[in-house]
Design a protein around this motif. Structure first.
Motif, mmCIF file in Angstrom:
data_model
loop_
_atom_site.group_PDB
_atom_site.id
_atom_site.type_symbol
_atom_site.label_atom_id
_atom_site.label_comp_id
_atom_site.label_asym_id
_atom_site.label_seq_id
_atom_site.Cartn_x
_atom_site.Cartn_y
_atom_site.Cartn_z
ATOM 1 N N LYS A 233 -11.915 -22.700 -29.549
ATOM 2 C CA LYS A 233 -12.102 -21.564 -28.658
ATOM 3 C C LYS A 233 -13.555 -21.139 -28.612
ATOM 4 N N ILE A 237 -15.362 -18.884 -22.559
ATOM 5 C CA ILE A 237 -14.680 -19.947 -21.810
ATOM 6 C C ILE A 237 -13.188 -19.644 -21.719
ATOM 7 N N LEU A 239 -9.114 -20.140 -20.881
ATOM 8 C CA LEU A 239 -8.157 -21.233 -21.000
ATOM 9 C C LEU A 239 -7.451 -21.456 -19.672
ATOM 10 N N THR A 252 -10.105 -26.351 -21.132
ATOM 11 C CA THR A 252 -11.250 -25.453 -20.989
ATOM 12 C C THR A 252 -12.367 -26.210 -20.295
ATOM 13 N N GLN A 256 -20.035 -25.369 -23.234
ATOM 14 C CA GLN A 256 -19.449 -25.306 -24.578
ATOM 15 C C GLN A 256 -19.874 -26.512 -25.421
ATOM 16 N N HIS A 286 -7.212 -22.740 -29.189
ATOM 17 C CA HIS A 286 -6.086 -22.666 -28.259
ATOM 18 C C HIS A 286 -5.074 -23.700 -28.757
#
Length: 335
Positions: A233, A237, A239, A252, A256, A286
């Motif tokens: 996570k 960003i 999900l 995602t 990142q 996630h």
């Protein structure tokens, strides 16, 4: 000589040498026959695992020595992180588009090697210094900040609000397989303890010549709740989630990576709805949490980096790619 025989010969020549374990099988130095391997395996698949020899252990870390490739690995318990014994910390696997590595220690997370080229590169990665793959190079670099998460697509067990990794294991075993059309890594964890349960877990990670995805199979020795996978996570960003008839995905997309604020990366996990208990948020991931079952569980994960030679350049393209893969899974039950 046929392509199949050349591939087998090159793989045997390039890979898998001596290990501290008495089950390791020694052949030749990793640097030998690189030209032939590069020529034969271009745009195909490759997996490897390297350990150090010729040095000494000092308080849980390996000092000195040089790397050798191996076909099989066996270790009592689990390695501590940053032991400097395994080249780039565990096994790696790749095809022409992407590479991955798994930290074969208590963290057991999966990281991404972003590739700017469409040739085999892992046999060169990390040879000139343990952390050199974090630096930008002509072939690419390590791009994912894993932290305390599962990274992309690794596995653990959700207990309460926390994911248990592999802090307590009696024995860890790994085997590298380079076949004509796939490369895979079999990893077995004997006596994995999480909470009040102890199980044996057999896993297989498989990559194919086409596509950015890795197929994962998890097979526990008994049914326990909470077996899960996930995506790291990042606060900025969001999900994305979508379900088809038989399969679904979480994903995602955005800035990142470890590269810069403009660099784009997409990550996704495809799960079979009938094997899944829930999708939820963990402390660092996630999560996709699977049903308690004695049957093997199968899922896929992928990373798509914007700097790939034929990369996906924006979120719209990424979602279109995922939707196409979801339709394929619903139709064929495989990618």
């Amino acid at each position: 000589m046929t392509m199949n025989k050349l591939l087998i010969a090159a793989t045997a020549a390039c890979c898998f040498l001596s290990c501290k374990s008495d089950k390791a099988k020694s052949n030749v130095d990793v640097s030998e026959n690189e030209t032939e391997v590069q020529k034969i395996l271009v745009s195909r698949t490759y997996a490897e695992l390297s350990v150090k020899e010729g040095g000494n252990w000092n308080d849980g870390r390996y000092e000195g020595g040089h790397f050798k490739n191996i076909t099989e690995f066996e270790w009592p318990g689990g390695l501590q992180d940053h032991a400097y014994y395994l080249r780039y910390e565990g096994p790696g696997w790749e095809n022409s588009q992407v590479g991955y590595r798994l930290y074969l220690d208590w963290r057991n997370a999966i990281d991404i090697f972003g590739k700017k080229v469409d040739t085999v590169v892992l046999n060169h990665v990390g040879l000139d210094g343990f952390d050199s793959y974090h630096e930008n190079s002509e072939w690419g670099q390590d791009i994912l900040k894993v932290g305390k998460s599962l990274g992309i697509g690794s596995y653990g067990r959700l207990l309460g609000d926390s994911v248990v990794h592999f802090q307590k294991v009696l024995k860890t075993m790994a085997k590298i397989n380079n076949a004509d059309s796939t490369s895979s890594i079999d990893i077995s964890y004997a006596g994995w303890q999480s909470g009040s349960d102890t199980v044996d877990l057999a896993t297989q990670l498989t990559i194919y010549p086409q596509g950015r995805y890795t197929k994962v199979s998890l097979d526990a020795s008994k049914a326990i709740s909470g077996i899960c996978t996930g995506i790291v996570k990042f606060d900025s960003i969001p999900l994305m989630k979508k379900e088809g008839q038989e399969w679904g995905y979480i994903a995602t997309y955005g800035a990142q990576t470890l590269v810069n604020e403009q660099d784009q990366l997409g990550m996704a996990i495809f799960y079979k709805k009938s094997e899944t208990q829930e999708v939820k948020e963990g402390d660092h991931d996630h999560l996709v949490v699977f049903n308690s079952t004695e049957e093997p569980v199968t899922y896929y994960f992928l990373g798509a980096w914007s700097q790939e030679k034929t990369g996906i350049k924006n979120e719209l393209e990424f979602v279109k790619h995922l939707d196409g893969r979801l339709s394929q899974l619903d139709k064929n039950d495989k990618l």
